[in-house]
Design a protein around this motif. Structure first.
Motif, PDB file in Angstrom:
ATOM      1  N   ASP A 148       0.830  -1.206   0.000  1.00 38.15           N
ATOM      2  CA  ASP A 148       0.000   0.000   0.000  1.00 38.15           C
ATOM      3  C   ASP A 148       0.860   1.250   0.000  1.00 38.15           C
ATOM      4  OD1 ASP A 148      -2.309  -1.453  -0.051  1.00 38.15           O
ATOM      5  OD2 ASP A 148      -2.716  -1.288   2.098  1.00 38.15           O
ATOM      6  N   SER A 197      -8.442  -7.145  -7.387  1.00 43.14           N
ATOM      7  CA  SER A 197      -8.814  -6.177  -6.352  1.00 43.14           C
ATOM      8  C   SER A 197      -7.741  -5.101  -6.215  1.00 43.14           C
ATOM      9  CB  SER A 197      -9.019  -6.900  -5.015  1.00 43.14           C
ATOM     10  OG  SER A 197      -9.261  -5.980  -3.974  1.00 43.14           O
ATOM     11  N   ARG A 222      -7.854  -2.765  -9.237  1.00 43.29           N
ATOM     12  CA  ARG A 222      -8.979  -1.826  -9.125  1.00 43.29           C
ATOM     13  C   ARG A 222      -8.622  -0.672  -8.186  1.00 43.29           C
ATOM     14  NH1 ARG A 222     -12.456  -6.661  -8.031  1.00 43.29           N
ATOM     15  NH2 ARG A 222     -13.199  -7.401 -10.075  1.00 43.29           N
ATOM     16  N   ARG A 223      -7.911  -0.994  -7.121  1.00 42.88           N
ATOM     17  CA  ARG A 223      -7.531   0.072  -6.189  1.00 42.88           C
ATOM     18  C   ARG A 223      -6.605   1.078  -6.862  1.00 42.88           C
ATOM     19  NH1 ARG A 223      -3.886   1.934  -2.883  1.00 42.88           N
ATOM     20  NH2 ARG A 223      -2.314   0.346  -3.224  1.00 42.88           N
ATOM     21  N   ARG A 278      -8.813   3.211  -9.185  1.00 41.75           N
ATOM     22  CA  ARG A 278      -9.822   4.057  -8.538  1.00 41.75           C
ATOM     23  C   ARG A 278      -9.260   5.005  -7.485  1.00 41.75           C
ATOM     24  NH1 ARG A 278     -14.158  -0.907  -7.479  1.00 41.75           N
ATOM     25  NH2 ARG A 278     -14.503  -1.412  -9.700  1.00 41.75           N
ATOM     26  N   GLU A 279      -8.133   4.657  -6.873  1.00 44.15           N
ATOM     27  CA  GLU A 279      -7.703   5.412  -5.705  1.00 44.15           C
ATOM     28  C   GLU A 279      -6.380   6.136  -5.863  1.00 44.15           C
ATOM     29  OE1 GLU A 279      -7.898   2.982  -2.185  1.00 44.15           O
ATOM     30  OE2 GLU A 279      -9.757   2.002  -2.845  1.00 44.15           O
TER      31      GLU A 279
END
Length: 760
Positions: A58, A88, A91-92, A95-96
C-alpha cells in the motif's frame, strides 16, 4: 529506426506525453520500478538479503506502480484466489491513485509459467535438442494463454545467451552453443508468447554466458568480433524478426564496463542499430549491483543515474535505486530528470500497448483456472520425446519384452530430476517443503513400470545426486546382477546459488558426474549386466568413459513434466529417438571452453599434444532407423548479396518410420579474418516412413554468411564456400562448393536472418 519512428495507434504518444506532463517526480519514479511482496526465507534471487528496505505494498503504490513482481511465482498460491487478490489490487490503483494507472505484472516463464500447479515444459537446452521451432512456438502460445488468463502481462524469457562453457551453471537455461539455433528457437518462443498479448523479455543482453571460467557474474573478456558474430545474432533475430517488446540487461561487465551502465550497448546498439523500441528492464538488483558489486558507482543514486543514462528503463524487482536514492540525486542536480522522463515515456507506451491505460478491472477474475490442461501436457510430451538424444547404442535398445529390468540411480525415482532451476518445483518449492509438487510428474521408474508390460521392473537408489555416501552401492549391484539389463539414471539436481549441481550460481570446476555417481555406474558395469545409462542433466558432462563401456547412453536435458513417459517410450521403442546434441559432448573440463564454431587452430593439430575433439559432436544423435543424405545441390556461383538456395535428398533406409534433422553446414574457405571450420546455416526436422524420400530446400540469406571484418563491419566477402549435410557438424555425407561473386557486401536489416524451408 528509432523508438520515435515506430508506428503506433493514433493518440498514444499524445496521451503518454499528457500523462507525463501531469506527473510529480514521485509518480514518475513509481512507474519505473517494481514491487516484490516477499517474506524472510523466500530468497529466490541473487543477494536478495542485501536489501533491507521495509515497505508495504500500500505504501509502495500510493503514487502508482510500474511493475508487480512475481504475483504468482514467489510462493505456492491457489491461482484463482490469487487472481481475485490481483484484480482487487488493480482496481484500487485505478480508482484510488491520482492517475489511475494499473501495474504491469511480470512472471518468470522459462519452462512454463513459474507458478504452483502450472505446466512445466522441458528446459531450453531440450528445445535446442529438438531442433523444432514450430513446436517451440506452440509451447509459447499455451504458456502465454495461461499467463494472460491470470492477468500477467510480461514474461521474463527466453534466455538467448549462447553457451560458451558448460561449467557455467546457467547452461540449463540456454538453448545451444550455436547462435543460429538459439536465434531461431528463441524467436519462435517470442512469437508464440507474444501472439497471446504477453510481452516476452530477452535475457540477458549481452555477454552473460561468456563469463570468465564459466563462473556466474564473472567478468567477460570476449572481443568485439566474438560478441558481434556469436553472442549478438540471437538477440538481433528476436528483435528484428520476432519484434520482441522487452529486453533485460545482463549483470556482467565486458572489458571492464558493466552492461547496465553502458549506453553503447543498451542505446547505441540496441535502439540505434537494431531499432528496438520497447522497454529495457534490469536483471534483478542489477542497478544496485553497479554500486555493490561492480564498484563503478559510489552510491545507489549514482548507480541509478548511470543505468538510466545507459538505457535501463525499469528497475526490477524493486525500487532500491530508482526511488529515494534517485529522487535525492535529481534534487541535488547530479542526475538529469530528463532521463527519468525518457524511461517513464517508454514504460507508459508499453502499458498502452498492453491495454493497461484503458483497463478498469471491473470484470471478474477467472474462477476456473486450468494451468496444466491436456493441451499443455500433449505439447510437453511431444517436446520431451523430440529432445531425447540417443548418444550410443549397441542394439540393447529398444528393450525387448519380457526382460527383468533393474532401474537404478539417484534420478530414477525423483520428480525434481525432470526440471531445471527456473521451474517452480526447483526454484520456489524448496522453501516450502510442506507443499506438494502440484502437478503430476511420473518418474522414470514409474513410467517404465507402466510402459514395460510383461517385464519385471525392480529398483535401487544406489546413491544421492551429490554426496559421497556409497552405502547403497551393494543393493544396486545386487539388483543389477539379478537383472537382464540395468537402466542407470544419473545426472543433476537443479537449484540456485549452491543449492544444486546445476542452475543459477551452481557453477562447476569439473565436468564429472556429481558426487559418487561415476563410481556407482562403474560398480554396476562390473556386474557384466548390460547398462543403459540415462542422463537427466542441465549440462553435458565428460562421460566419454561411459560412451565406450555402456550398452547404450541416453541424454535428456531436464525434459519436464512428461519426461518420464517420454524416456520410457524411447527405451521401450514406442518412440523413435530423434533429438540431436545442441552442444558438443565435452572431453574434459580441461578442454573447456570449447565450441564447434572454432577456427582451424581451435581444433586438433600437430601444434599441440592436447586434443580438443569432443566425445560426440554438435548435431549428433542416433535413431532406431537409418537415414541417408545425398544429392546436395546448389548453383556453382552466387552473389554476395543474394540468398543461397540449397536442396538435399533425405531417405529413410531403415526398418521403421522416424524423424531426421537435416543439418546444413558451411565453411568460408579463405576470409580476411579466421572463420569457423563449420557453421550451421540451416536445418529442418523431417518425418519419413520406412523407404520414404523427401527433398528438402533450404534458403540461406546473406546475413547467415556474414561476419565482422577487420574494420568492424558485418560483411559477406567473395570467395569459395564449402557446404555439406551430414548427421552432425563433423561428418560430410554429401557436399558441394559455391563461389560467391561480386563486391564485398555490407549486411543491412533487409538481408534477413531466417532460413526458409521447403520439404517435398
Amino acid at each position: 529506426m528509432t523508438d520515435l519512428q515506430v508506428s503506433r495507434p493514433v493518440g498514444v504518444d499524445e496521451r503518454v506525453q499528457d500523462l507525463l506532463a501531469r506527473m510529480t517526480l514521485e509518480e514518475k519514479l513509481a512507474q519505473i520500478v517494481g514491487f516484490w511482496e516477499k517474506s524472510d526465507g523466500e530468497a529466490v534471487a541473487p543477494l536478495q538479503g542485501e536489501f533491507t528496505r521495509e515497505q508495504t505494498l500500500d505504501d509502495a503504490s500510493r503514487h502508482g506502480l510500474g511493475h508487480l513482481t512475481r504475483v504468482y511465482g514467489t510462493r505456492p498460491v491457489d491461482p484463482a484466489a490469487r487472481a481475485r487478490w490481483l484484480w482487487s489490487f488493480q482496481r484500487r490503483l485505478v480508482r484510488e491513485t491520482r492517475l489511475g494507472i494499473p501495474a504491469l505484472v511480470h512472471e518468470e516463464c522459462l519452462t512454463g509459467l513459474s507458478a504452483w500447479r502450472a505446466a512445466t515444459f522441458p528446459t531450453p537446452l531440450a528445445w535446442g535438442a529438438s531442433f523444432d521451432p514450430e513446436l517451440v512456438t506452440r509451447m509459447g502460445e499455451v504458456i502465454g494463454s495461461s499467463m494472460r488468463q491470470l492477468g500477467v502481462h510480461q514474461g521474463l524469457a527466453p534466455v538467448l545467451d549462447v553457451i560458451r562453457d558448460p561449467r557455467w551453471g546457467r547452461v540449463d537455461e540456454c538453448i545451444s552453443e550455436d547462435p543460429y539455433l538459439v536465434g531461431t528457437l528463441g524467436t519462435s518462443y517470442v512469437r508464440g508468447l507474444q501472439s497471446t498479448g504477453v510481452h516476452a523479455t530477452l535475457k540477458h543482453f549481452v555477454g552473460y554466458s561468456a563469463s570468465q571460467s564459466g563462473r556466474n557474474f564473472g567478468p567477460v573478456h570476449a572481443g568485439p568480433r566474438e560478441i558481434a558474430d556469436v553472442l549478438l545474432p540471437p538477440f538481433e533475430m528476436a528483435i528484428r524478426d520476432g519484434e520482441v517488446r522487452s529486453v533485460m540487461s545482463a549483470y556482467v561487465e565486458i572489458d571492464g564496463v558493466p552492461v547496465a551502465a553502458d549506453p553503447t550497448i543498451l542505446t547505441d546498439l540496441l535502439r540505434g542499430t537494431y531499432g528496438f523500441d520497447g522497454t529495457v528492464v534490469a536483471d534483478y538488483f542489477g542497478v544496485a549491483f553497479l554500486h555493490l558489486l561492480h564498484d563503478v558507482a559510489p552510491d545507489l543514486g549514482d548507480a541509478a543515474g548511470q543505468a538510466l543514462a545507459a538505457g535501463v528503463d525499469i528497475e526490477l524487482p524493486t525500487g532500491d535505486a530508482y526511488l529515494e536514492p534517485l529522487a535525492a540525486a535529481i534534487r541535488a542536480g547530479t542526475v538529469d530528470e530528463a532521463l527519468v522522463d525518457r524511461a517513464v515515456t517508454r514504460a507508459l507506451r508499453q502499458k498502452a500497448e498492453l491495454g493497461l491505460l484503458d483497463a478498469t478491472f471491473d470484470d471478474e477474475p477467472p474462477t476456473d483456472v486450468e494451468l496444466d490442461s491436456t493441451e499443455h501436457r500433449q505439447i510437453a510430451a511431444r517436446l520431451a520425446e523430440e529432445s531425447v538424444v540417443l548418444l550410443t547404442n549397441d542394439g540393447t535398445l529398444p528393450l525387448r519384452p519380457g526382460l527383468r529390468v533393474a532401474v537404478i540411480g539417484p534420478n530414477a525415482d525423483r520428480p525434481e530430476a525432470m526440471f531445471g532451476c527456473y521451474s517452480f518445483v526447483n526454484h520456489v518449492l524448496p522453501h516450502h517443503p510442506e507443499v506438494g509438487v502440484g502437478i503430476d510428474v511420473p518418474t522414470l521408474r514409474q513410467a517404465l513400470a507402466a510402459e514395460l508390460t510383461g517385464s519385471t521392473v525392480v529398483s535401487a537408489r544406489g546413491c544421492a545426486v551429490d554426496d559421497d555416501d556409497r552405502s547403497g552401492f551393494a543393493d544396486a549391484v545386487r539388483v543389477a546382477t539379478e537383472a537382464d539389463v540395468a537402466v542407470l539414471v544419473v545426472g543433476d539436481h537443479a537449484g540456485l546459488f549452491g543449492r544444486g549441481t546445476v542452475g543459477e550460481g551452481c557453477d562447476r570446476d569439473d565436468l564429472e558426474l556429481p558426487g559418487v555417481q561415476r563410481a556407482l555406474v562403474e560398480a554396476v558395469l562390473e556386474t557384466g549386466t548390460p547398462v543403459v545409462l540415462v542422463m537427466l542433466t542441465g549440462r553435458p558432462y565428460a562421460v566419454g568413459w561411459a560412451v565406450e563401456r555402456c550398452a547404450a547412453v541416453v541424454q535428456s536435458f531436464f525434459p519436464g513434466e512428461e519426461g518420464g513417459p517420454a524416456l520410457a517410450g524411447i527405451l521401450s521403442g514406442r518412440v523413435n529417438p530423434s533429438g540431436r546434441l545442441p552442444i558438443s559432448l565435452p572431453r574434459s573440463a580441461g578442454a573447456q571452453p570449447f565450441t564447434y564454431l572454432h577456427p582451424t587452430l581451435g581444433g586438433d593439430g600437430d601444434v599441440t599434444n592436447l586434443s580438443t575433439k569432443p566425445v560426440l559432436p554438435f548435431g549428433h544423435g542416433l535413431s532406431y532407423t537409418t537415414f541417408t543424405h545425398s544429392d546436395l545441390t546448389v548453383e556453382p556461383t552466387a552473389t554476395t548479396d543474394g540468398p543461397l538456395v540449397v536442396t538435399v535428398r533425405v531417405t529413410n533406409t531403415g526398418e521403421r518410420g522416424g524423424d531426421d534433422v537435416v543439418q546444413l553446414y558451411g565453411r568460408d574457405v579463405v576470409a580476411s579474418v579466421t572463420r569457423p571450420v563449420a557453421q550451421l546455416l540451416g536445418y529442418q526436422r523431417v518425418h519419413l516412413e520406412r523407404g520414404q524420400t523427401a527433398v528438402v530446400e533450404l534458403v540461406v540469406p546473406a546475413a547467415r554468411l556474414a561476419f565482422t571484418d577487420r574494420s568492424g563491419e558485418r560483411v559477406v566477402e567473395p570467395g569459395d564456400l564449402d557446404l555439406w549435410v551430414g548427421p552432425s557438424c563433423a561428418e560430410r555425407e554429401t557436399q558441394a562448393r559455391v563461389t560467391l561473386t561480386g563486391d564485398v557486401h555490407r549486411v543491412t536489416p533487409a538481408d534477413g536472418r531466417w532460413t526458409g524451408t521447403v520439404v517435398r
